[in-house]
Every structure is written in structure tokens, then in C-alpha cells.
Design an enzyme around this catalytic site. Structure first.
Site, PDB file in Angstrom:
ATOM      1  CG  ASP A 271      -2.016   0.981   1.187  1.00  0.00           C
ATOM      2  OD1 ASP A 271      -2.730   1.010   0.174  1.00  0.00           O
ATOM      3  OD2 ASP A 271      -2.173   1.734   2.165  1.00  0.00           O
TER       4      ASP A 271
ATOM      5  CG  ASP B 158      -9.088   2.811   0.447  1.00  0.00           C
ATOM      6  OD1 ASP B 158      -9.675   2.560   1.517  1.00  0.00           O
ATOM      7  OD2 ASP B 158      -7.851   2.877   0.362  1.00  0.00           O
TER       8      ASP B 158
ATOM      9  CD  GLU C 217      -2.164   2.611  -3.262  1.00  0.00           C
ATOM     10  OE1 GLU C 217      -2.348   3.484  -4.150  1.00  0.00           O
ATOM     11  OE2 GLU C 217      -1.836   2.879  -2.104  1.00  0.00           O
TER      12      GLU C 217
END
Length: 497
Positions: free
Chosen positions: A291, A393, A338
Site C-alpha cells: 500500500d 477504498d 499500489e
């Protein structure tokens, strides 16, 4: 090789006991994925959750989430009796996780199971404790001390414990020995069940993709036990904290509050702490999504105590040297980067230099609030990427159609030839399945044609996140057949054995 994945948090699996877990429902989901021709199961971080119940704010980057331990499997092992957990109040809504109920009830039940475990043969447990000592000893003591301090964060403990003075730590280990042993045993139970599920998935031809948060929580065993790895002042409090600057979605940016890494010290130590962290992920997963990958190029630093991100600044990260040294230490790792959010040429260059696949979000292609544009349209995807309709998200496909700007929705409907007969969410999925991306991942909620009510997370908000749960029977043979037909059509089925 072209392949397909499904993003489904383990907490979202059905269970009578308040939350999805690592037992029969997880194994049935693996069977469903295999029958559908899906070869990747993407999960959210499986770490213990802390403030806000977010898996991205954890008490430990190494530990497993006690809530995911399957109680029925414990009962089958003889560690619990069914009446010790069946009649407890696990929450009133089977479609949502009640984290308050879990906190009140789960650990009482796990203490019963641990008592039974420790009364029997302890050879495997002792071996686990020895093998994982590098992080487990500190984590177990940290959790015991949090309990003893009523859950207060470690920076509010008395100086002897806060500053980890040897005499104070030795006294605490002796005073809380029983609780320390409990927290070690909970981790043993988690990893034993995880290893079984992972082996089951491997046998079925399903790889598990995990998620590694870039930062760690300030109130964590990681920061408490290794404060030298972070940018803290003389009182062990952050000088600056993590977040992201204002953007189209948030005029004040996001203040995450995590302490920043002391990259200079980490580099001098060969990034040893970070590499052990990555190594631990590959004990759990076959693929790891990192991430906030852009933080390795540059990261946003906000003065501690700020209520908004407006006063922050960009600072340089470790860059490609980090990944070159990681490859020397760990070998080639199957990593997904990401690479979303505010991107610069240097971030794009770093991604290219690593060779990792980045991420493409189809919703971004049409959402003028984000400004992603053509870079997120399927025709522009490189093969070396992972395509999504949306991630945890983002809203579901149908939720996006309900909430996006009308002109953006009209453009998406025209471009994707969305058809209510096919199902408009299926039209979004069809687009990424047909794209050049090597891997295309869809949220389970989109396969179930769910709307905003099934969204996993709204960034920069508290309350109502991480709670969505599927209902029994969601992973039906009929749905598996429909998925498999689409994956065959777009050449994403795994090769025949």
C-alpha cells in the site's frame, strides 16, 4: 499469464459468531473461487485492528488478528465446547460486523480455548514461540501491558515501561506472565489456522494476495519495541506524522497520524527491520500488495498535532536502492505496487525500475473528481498491471453509478455499453476482464451486484467502515458458473492441470 482475482475481506465471510474467520466458510470460499476459475484471492491485512477497527492501523505489523480465529474449528479440536461461545451476543445484524461485541466477547472465549491448549501437549506451541521470538515476545508483553493500563496507548504508560528500562520490563514480564502467555497462545492459534487455510488454497490452485500497509500505527508493539526506527523526539513522540495533501476528494487532505520512518538510520542498518517485515508477509501470502507505494519515492510529512494536512511537505524516500537491497536479501518477490494518488514522474520511474505491476482503477477513468482520465481506460493498460473496477477504498460499481456526477455516469454508461439486462456492474467487470492487464481483480460486492451499502471503506472517515458481511449462500454454484463463463470468454482461466 492472464488471470483473475476476487477481493474479499476475510472479516466479510458469513459466520454465526459475529465476523468472518479462517474456518469452514473460508475453505468453502476457496472452493467457490476454484470452481469459478479464479486463481487469486485478495484479502485485506490480517493484523490485529486497533483504533477505528481499521486493518491499516494495527497493534502489530507481524501479528495475526484474533477475531479471525475460527471458533468452530477450535471446538472440533476439543479446545472449546459449543455452549462456551454459541449463546453469546455477537451482534444484532448479520450483515455488519459489530466490533464492540467482538471486543467484549471474543477474548473471553479465546481465554477458555488457551487454557485448554496449555493444559495439553505444548511441544508445537513452544516451538512456535521460539521460532517467532523476534517479534512475539515484545508483542505479547505489549498487549498484556495495554490490558493492564486499561487500553491506554504506550506513550501514556509510566516512564519505566514507556522508555523500556530493563528493570521495569523484567518486573512487568514477571507480573504479567500469565497474560503474556495468553497473547502468545492466541498468535499460535491464529497462525496454525492460517497455515491450514493457506495450504488448502494452494491445493485448490488459488493464490492469496495480501496487503502490506506502508506505515505502522503509533500505538503499536512495533514503535514501542523499536523506537529507533522512527522519527521521534527525546520523549519518543513524533515530530512529524504521515498523511496525504489536499486533493479533489478532500480539501484538507488526510492526516493519518502514523510516525514516519527514520530512513537514514534504516539505510545504515541495511533496512533490516523493513526486510524482516516483508519476509513475514511472504510467510502468509503468495503475492503482496504494498500500500502507498509512492512513499518509497517521496512521502508527505505533516507537523505533529496538525488537524489538517495543509501544512505538510514532501520528503524524499529511499528510492530504488531499497528494492535492490531487498532483492539481494530476499530474492525475487511477487509484489504489486499500489501506485495510486498523487503521482509524479519520479514515482512512475521508480515503478518502472522495480518492474512491479502497478494498479489501474476503472472508476477513475470516468470520475472527474479524481481526474484520472485516459490513463485508467482499459485500452491504455499495460500487460504488467493489476486492473480493478474499484478497491476497498472505492465504492462498488453500482454504488459509483448512484453517487458519481451525472455527466461522468453518462460517459461511463456510453463507453462501457452498460446494459441493465446484463447488469451494469457486470459491464464494469467485463471491461477489465477484457483488458490487456495480466491480472484483473473484482470486489465480491460487484459480483453480488450490491450498492453503496456494501462499501468497505470511505477514506478519512471514522465509523461504519470495515463492517460489510456477505450472507450464507453468497458463493453459489450458479454464480461460480457465470464467473467461469466470463473468464473463459476473456482467456483468464488457469491452465488445465
Amino acid at each position: 499469464m492472464r488471470s483473475a482475482g476476487v477481493l474479499m475481506p476475510i472479516t466479510s465471510l458469513p459466520s454465526p459468531w459475529g465476523v468472518g474467520a479462517l474456518g469452514a466458510a473460508a475453505r468453502h470460499f476457496v472452493d467457490f473461487l476454484a470452481a469459478a476459475g479464479v486463481s487469486v484471492w485478495q484479502v485485506l491485512p490480517v493484523v490485529p485492528t486497533s483504533f477505528g477497527d481499521s486493518p491499516y492501523q494495527s497493534f502489530s505489523t507481524f501479528a495475526g488478528n484474533p477475531y479471525l480465529i475460527d471458533l468452530d474449528d477450535l471446538a472440533e479440536e476439543g479446545l472449546l465446547a459449543s455452549d462456551e461461545y454459541a449463546n453469546r451476543p455477537w451482534g444484532g445484524d448479520p450483515q455488519r460486523v459489530d466490533y464492540g461485541a467482538l471486543y467484549r466477547e471474543r477474548f473471553c472465549v479465546l481465554r477458555l480455548a488457551v487454557r485448554c491448549l496449555l493444559a495439553g501437549e505444548r511441544g508445537e506451541f513452544d516451538a512456535f514461540c521460539s521460532q517467532e521470538r523476534a517479534w512475539l515476545d515484545d508483542y505479547a508483553l505489549f498487549m498484556a501491558l495495554k490490558d493492564a493500563h486499561g487500553g491506554a496507548p504506550w506513550d501514556r504508560w509510566e516512564d519505566g515501561l514507556r522508555l523500556r528500562m530493563p528493570d521495569a520490563l523484567a518486573e512487568a514480564r514477571a507480573a504479567h506472565a500469565e497474560d503474556v502467555l495468553f497473547w502468545k497462545a492466541v498468535q499460535y492459534l491464529f497462525f496454525r489456522q492460517w497455515d491450514r487455510l493457506h495450504a488448502y488454497a494452494c491445493t485448490a490452485g488459488v493464490r492469496i494476495m495480501g496487503d502490506l500497509p506502508f506505515y505502522v500505527a503509533g500505538d503499536s508493539a512495533d514503535v514501542w519495541s523499536h523506537p529507533e526506527q522512527f522519527e521521534l523526539d527525546g520523549n519518543l513522540r513524533p515530530r512529524e506524522i504521515a498523511g496525504v495533501p489536499p486533493d479533489a476528494f478532500s480539501a484538507i487532505g488526510q492526516v493519518w497520524g502514523n510516525p514516519l520512518f527514520d530512513w537514514e538510520r534504516m539505510r545504515a542498518e541495511g533496512y533490516r527491520w523493513w526486510f524482516e517485515r516483508v519476509r513475514a508477509q511472504f510467510k502468509l501470502y503468495d503475492i503482496v500488495r504494498i500500500d502507498h507505494f509512492r512513499g518509497f519515492d517521496s512521502y508527505f510529512a505533516i507537523p505533529a498535532g496538525s488537524e489538517t494536512a495543509a501544512g505538510g511537505r514532501w520528503r524524499p524516500g529511499p528510492g530504488i536502492e531499497f528494492f535492490r537491497m531487498m532483492k539481494e536479501a530476499l530474492g525475487t518477490c511477487d509484489i504489486v505496487a499500489e501506485d495510486l494518488g498523487y503521482l509524479t514522474d519520479s514515482v512512475r520511474q521508480l515503478l518502472a525500475d522495480t518492474g512491479f505491476p502497478g494498479m489501474k482503477i476503472l472508476e477513475f477513468a470516468f470520475d472527474s473528481r479524481d481526474g484520472g482520465g485516459a490513463a485508467y481506460l482499459p485500452f491504455s493498460y499495460p500487460t504488467n498491471c493489476v486492473a480493478y473496477v474499484g478497491t476497498h477504498d472505492n465504492d462498488t460499481a453500482l454504488g459509483w453509478l448512484e453517487t458519481a456526477l451525472p455527466d461522468d455516469v453518462a460517459t461511463a454508461r456510453e463507453y462501457l455499453h452498460l446494459d441493465p439486462v446484463e447488469g451494469e456492474g457486470w459491464g464494469f467487470m467485463r471491461a477489465i476482464w477484457a483488458s490487456p492487464a495480466d491480472l484483473a481483480v473484482v470486489q465480491m460486492q460487484d459480483l453480488l451486484e450490491l450498492g453503496c451499502e456494501a462499501r468497505i471503506n470511505i477514506p478519512s472517515t471514522l465509523g461504519g467502515n470495515w463492517v460489510w458481511r456477505a450472507q450464507p449462500g453468497f458463493d453459489s454454484d450458479e454464480l461460480a458458473s457465470r464467473i467461469r463463463h466470463n473468464l473463459e470468454l476473456y482467456h483468464r482461466l488457469p491452465p488445465s492441470p
